[in-house]
Design an enzyme around this catalytic site. Structure first.
Site, PDB file in Angstrom:
ATOM      1  N   ARG A  91      15.068  -0.542  -3.954  1.00 20.98           N
ATOM      2  CA  ARG A  91      16.165   0.076  -4.692  1.00 20.98           C
ATOM      3  C   ARG A  91      16.385   1.541  -4.351  1.00 20.98           C
ATOM      4  O   ARG A  91      17.531   1.972  -4.217  1.00 20.98           O
ATOM      5  CB  ARG A  91      16.016  -0.111  -6.186  1.00 20.98           C
ATOM      6  CG  ARG A  91      14.610  -0.139  -6.682  1.00 20.98           C
ATOM      7  CD  ARG A  91      14.602  -0.430  -8.141  1.00 20.98           C
ATOM      8  NE  ARG A  91      14.723  -1.851  -8.430  1.00 20.98           N
ATOM      9  CZ  ARG A  91      15.235  -2.330  -9.539  1.00 20.98           C
ATOM     10  NH1 ARG A  91      15.714  -1.524 -10.447  1.00 20.98           N
ATOM     11  NH2 ARG A  91      15.291  -3.608  -9.746  1.00 20.98           N
ATOM     12  N   THR A  92      15.338   2.293  -4.206  1.00 19.76           N
ATOM     13  CA  THR A  92      15.546   3.707  -3.903  1.00 19.76           C
ATOM     14  C   THR A  92      16.213   3.862  -2.541  1.00 19.76           C
ATOM     15  O   THR A  92      17.139   4.650  -2.377  1.00 19.76           O
ATOM     16  CB  THR A  92      14.210   4.473  -3.926  1.00 19.76           C
ATOM     17  OG1 THR A  92      13.604   4.282  -5.201  1.00 19.76           O
ATOM     18  CG2 THR A  92      14.418   5.947  -3.712  1.00 19.76           C
ATOM     19  N   HIS A 140       8.931  12.220  -7.890  1.00 24.79           N
ATOM     20  CA  HIS A 140      10.073  11.403  -7.484  1.00 24.79           C
ATOM     21  C   HIS A 140      11.295  12.072  -8.111  1.00 24.79           C
ATOM     22  O   HIS A 140      11.849  11.584  -9.082  1.00 24.79           O
ATOM     23  CB  HIS A 140       9.884   9.973  -8.009  1.00 24.79           C
ATOM     24  CG  HIS A 140      10.856   8.982  -7.440  1.00 24.79           C
ATOM     25  ND1 HIS A 140      11.882   9.323  -6.582  1.00 24.79           N
ATOM     26  CD2 HIS A 140      10.965   7.651  -7.633  1.00 24.79           C
ATOM     27  CE1 HIS A 140      12.558   8.227  -6.259  1.00 24.79           C
ATOM     28  NE2 HIS A 140      12.035   7.207  -6.882  1.00 24.79           N
TER      29      HIS A 140
END
Lengths: 184, 316, 438
Positions: free
Chosen positions: B64-65, B142
């Protein structure tokens, strides 16, 4: 630094009124008209033009705001990024006559960016360009359809448009500046 | 002649949120608002980064990232190159420095990097001459995840000031927790961490957070419950007896939420272990912002890419 | 420079402040060397002006003259990793750092676990003037299972045995090693670390590891082993030297043990008294070593331990690593930093200048004490002793430039740091083997 007023508050009002009349005249009314102003002062002028057209034709003309920051062509030359402001076009522009409003027409690069951005929103029937001041020195083949005032300038002059909502006064001045390397 | 208000982040890179100023966070979130509007356009794409090449260096599996970053890059018209290589941190072969230098030699403009080793993007930032965007470094930070979390919360609450956020789960191994704690604290939120004591790192109060091992107490006053993903390997490494016991002690269920006075917003960085961190009806419930987080992730990443892409050393 | 370099083995060092911790001598004096040994130390108290002499003279006015420094904990990497350091390059670095003797650790490839490797090291060391004291492994192949032939190793020239780098997990082996070494009166140099508690750890566990998300090595992993080894030493009557003490609790444990009369000595490294884990924010792999940098509180405790004599020795734990090995992610980098060429400067800057202890106590940790613990010559400036002498300019400020190190490696975190106190001259067996370039 020399400073000269080229449009007073009244001059600005008259220019907006005349432009509104010209728009209505050329488009035979205001049926498919939408007005979109370029951030920041163009957007404020767009509000006025739309209001005036509304008064003349007894309709409400939709008004949008366009921020062309992300479409500028000087991206690779900048140290810092300009603040991205809001774009608000809460209506469909397909088959509309879009009146694009800005305060000053100079090199034509802003108009180029605005045209690119507008065509990403849809396919208007026409895009017409209204500006308060045309100061010349075009770098692109662009001309305005409606002009408040032509102000011949040299490149080491700057045109300052002040609009009451943000600057407290309606006024256009021309000033000599030392540094001609400032951003266009 | 148009006068632009120009703004830049204080750092050339986005490596983490520790130490990032409130002004910088606000600049990113405000800019993201403009980008979110673009995502709703008929053609959700602007030519801003045309001609720029961005490399997505993913040394750790991530779906997803990476997709979110790639989408953000494409929406800005950047050319993107993906380099994915799942490595253990001590794997032999080409060094990180060599990999990066090779890619840089291909004239790229920015690197988005995910790596399992904390500090890997900081190391890269010393080796390369382009902006580095940390997409997750081990258990360290993050930052874009935390920024999109804050964006999502600000969208819902208007401000983060005074918001009571409870982060639940494996704090020890969570880069999301670290970045969220830094960001939320800077923006004036109150943060409580809650989880099994084996998964709360030593001296966690260094972050300026409250600690509570009892979930029911911890969420008593919460506006937001942020559930973290529990990695299944924590069981085998002896940190957690079982996911069953975890769910029983720390899982967010309707039964747990029902007695609360306030309506609590539910967030999760994904992917969810349904029935472990969150019961399905909570994850999909009306107070869940989990899908908003995903959408906002693209806008926030566009904003960061945009703000970091100004070139250094050229005259305005 | 070789021993056979024909330099005159007689000379006089004039007008320096001669400090000999072993005899509590600390006076301006002239030091006469003849045939490689100290002939006389003539105090200026009794004779004001320079002694007239036909011997070659070294002017040591405003300098400090001390016994040749001994670093009892270095890794010379030969045999096995000659790309990182060799016995010769390590010795050059040692001399530049003021040392006349070094004890080298057995974690080479092959390890020093056999008499032939001891002899190999000593033979290599013949081409350098410095005195190299091999430390042998406790167990074969450093596997922690079977004792090496310690008797043979000692006969070949080993001065101590150590598990450095691969701590003995099995207390039974440690017990037997402590018992067995009693026969030779050599110390066991123990790297105290419970490996199951530090598994995959890369830095001190605490506030900073929590902030940085790096895996921690808890201080208790060291302390458990310090306690275990002290208990075993007390029980067996063996002799224990605890390497690179890094935590406050370890210092306490050693202090208590000494009070009870346990035969334990201890050392600290310059990095453990001059850096703490806050510096790891940069993720600089030159700050990665084992034991890791601890907290500011631990640093204070190390200094206290040095000041009150709980910690006997300062040793560099000089651990060369190639640039390629260190220029990687923090998790992937090997442990260890080099220290031979910065130890003296750090001792003077971090300990003597702020008044943690005086010159005499400071130099005792680098001369007398290591010589006593290892049972080797040197460490004293007394009549009849071998003329191993180090001359130091205690006030000279200099900036650490890693690219100018004599060591083959560059992995020091102190590059760019300004230090006070510079080596002027090193004399081994009466021969000048190093002189400062300016």
């Amino acid at each position: 630094m020399k400073k000269a007023q080229v449009l007073s508050k009244e001059d600005v009002r008259r220019a907006v009124t005349r432009i509104a009349h010209e728009i209505v005249e050329r488009n035979h009314g205001a049926d498919d008209l939408v007005v979109i102003g370029i951030q920041t002062r163009g957007a404020l002028l767009a509000e006025r033009v739309a209001l005036k057209i509304g008064e003349i034709e007894h309709v409400t003309v939709p008004v949008g705001i366009l921020d062309i920051t992300l479409y500028r062509d000087d991206f690779r030359k900048r140290l810092k990024q300009p603040l991205v402001k809001a774009t608000k076009i809460p209506f469909d522009i397909d088959d509309k006559d879009v009146i694009l409003v800005d305060d000053v027409l100079y090199t034509g690069r802003t108009a180029r960016a605005a045209l690119d951005e507008l065509t990403d929103f849809g396919r208007p029937r026409t895009i017409q360009y209204a500006i308060l001041v045309d100061r010349g020195h075009r770098e692109f083949p662009i001309r305005a359809d409606y002009v408040g005032k032509n102000v011949p300038t040299s490149r080491n002059q700057e045109v300052f448009v002040k609009i009451e909502e943000v600057d407290g006064i309606d006024e256009v001045t021309v000033e000599e500046v030392e540094d001609t390397g400032s951003e266009k | 002649m148009r006068r632009w208000r120009t703004l830049a982040l204080k750092s050339r890179h986005l490596l983490g949120l520790e130490g990032m100023s409130k002004e910088d966070i606000e600049l990113i979130l405000d800019t993201a608002t403009s980008f979110k509007e673009i995502l709703e356009r008929p053609i959700p794409k602007v030519p801003t980064l045309r001609g720029k090449t961005i490399v997505n260096l993913f040394f750790e599996a991530s779906t997803r990232t990476r997709i979110s970053f790639e989408l953000a890059e494409k929406r800005l018209s950047a050319d993107t190159v993906n380099f994915s290589k799942a490595t253990s941190s001590v794997q032999k072969g080409e060094t990180l420095k060599d990999t990066a230098r090779n890619i840089e030699a291909m004239k790229i403009d920015m690197v988005v990097m995910r790596h399992s080793a904390p500090g890997a993007p900081h190391f890269l930032a010393r080796c390369l001459d382009v902006p580095i965007l940390n997409a997750g470094d081990g258990a360290h930070e993050h930052p874009t995840q935390a920024l999109l979390d804050m964006y999502t919360l600000r969208e819902k609450y208007g401000t983060l000031e005074g918001l009571n956020v409870v982060i639940v789960g494996d704090i020890s191994h969570s880069r999301v927790a670290r970045s969220d704690i830094w960001g939320l604290k800077t923006m004036g939120a109150r943060v409580t961490v809650c989880g099994p004591s084996t998964l709360i790192p030593v001296e966690v109060d260094a972050f300026g957070v409250n600690v509570n091992y009892n979930i029911d107490e911890a969420i008593q006053d919460a506006d937001v419950i942020y559930a973290l993903r529990i990695q299944m390997e924590r069981q085998t490494s002896g940190l957690l007896p079982s996911s069953r016991e975890y769910h029983h002690r720390f899982g967010i269920t309707q039964e747990r939420l029902r007695p609360l006075k306030k309506r609590v917003t539910i967030m999760h960085p994904g992917p969810i272990n349904r029935g472990v961190e969150l019961a399905s009806d909570v994850a999909d419930g009306e107070h869940s912002l989990i899908l908003d987080q995903v959408l906002n992730g693209v806008a926030v990443r566009m904003a960061v890419l945009y703000l970091l892409s100004g070139e250094e050393g050229t005259v305005e | 420079m070789s021993k056979k370099n024909g330099q005159c083995e007689s000379l006089v060092i004039q007008g320096g402040r001669v400090i000999d911790p072993g005899s509590n001598f600390d006076e301006e004096a002239d030091l006469f060397i003849e045939k490689g040994r100290i002939k006389e130390i003539r105090s200026r108290k009794t004779q004001k002006s320079s002694s007239r002499t036909s011997m070659p003279v070294i002017d040591a006015t405003e300098k400090i003259v001390v016994p040749g420094l001994i670093d009892m904990h270095v890794h010379l990497r030969e045999p096995g990793r000659e790309d990182e350091e060799t016995i010769v390059s390590g010795s050059e670095a040692a001399m530049a750092g003021g040392f006349t003797g070094v004890a080298c650790m057995p974690n080479t490839e092959p390890p020093i676990d056999d008499g032939s490797v001891v002899r190999f090291v000593l033979r290599k060391a013949e081409s350098t003037p410095i005195k190299v004291y091999p430390v042998a492994a406790i167990t074969k192949g450093r596997q922690g299972k079977e004792l090496t032939e310690i008797g043979d190793l000692v006969s070949a020239g080993a001065v101590a045995v150590s598990d450095d780098g691969s701590p003995l997990s099995d207390p039974e082996i440690m017990r037997r090693a402590l018992e067995y070494t009693k026969m030779f009166d050599i110390p066991i140099i123990s790297h105290c670390e419970d490996l199951s508690l530090t598994s995959r750890g890369v830095m001190n566990e605490g506030r900073m590891s929590t902030l940085l998300g790096l895996r921690g090595m808890p201080p208790v992993a060291e302390e458990i082993m310090v306690a275990r080894d002290i208990a075993l030493t007390e029980y067996t009557g063996g002799r224990l030297h605890i390497a690179h003490v890094s935590t406050a609790r370890s210092v306490e444990l050693i202090r208590e043990a000494k009070r009870r009369g346990v035969r334990v000595t201890a050392e600290a490294t310059p990095h453990h008294f001059s850096l703490n884990d806050e510096s790891l924010r940069t993720f600089d792999t030159n700050l990665k070593m084992n034991p890791p940098l601890r907290t500011a509180r631990d640093v204070e405790a190390i200094k206290e331990g040095l000041a009150d004599g709980t910690i006997d020795v300062i040793a560099s734990d000089h651990a060369p690593h190639s640039i390629e090995e260190k220029e990687v992610e923090f998790d992937a980098a090997p442990f260890g930093i080099i220290g031979l060429e910065t130890t003296l400067g750090l001792v003077l800057t971090e300990l003597v200048e702020p008044g943690v202890f005086d010159f005499s106590a400071a130099f005792a940790t680098m001369t007398l004490h290591p010589a006593q613990i290892l049972g080797v010559e040197g460490g004293r400036l007394q009549k009849g002793e071998k003329a191993d002498v180090t001359i130091i300019d205690p006030l000279k400020k200099w900036t650490v430039a890693v690219h100018r190190f004599k060591s083959k490696s560059r992995n020091s975190p102190f590059g760019g740091r300004e230090l006070t106190g510079k080596i002027e001259c090193v004399i081994i067996d009466g021969v000048t083997v190093f002189r400062s370039q300016n």
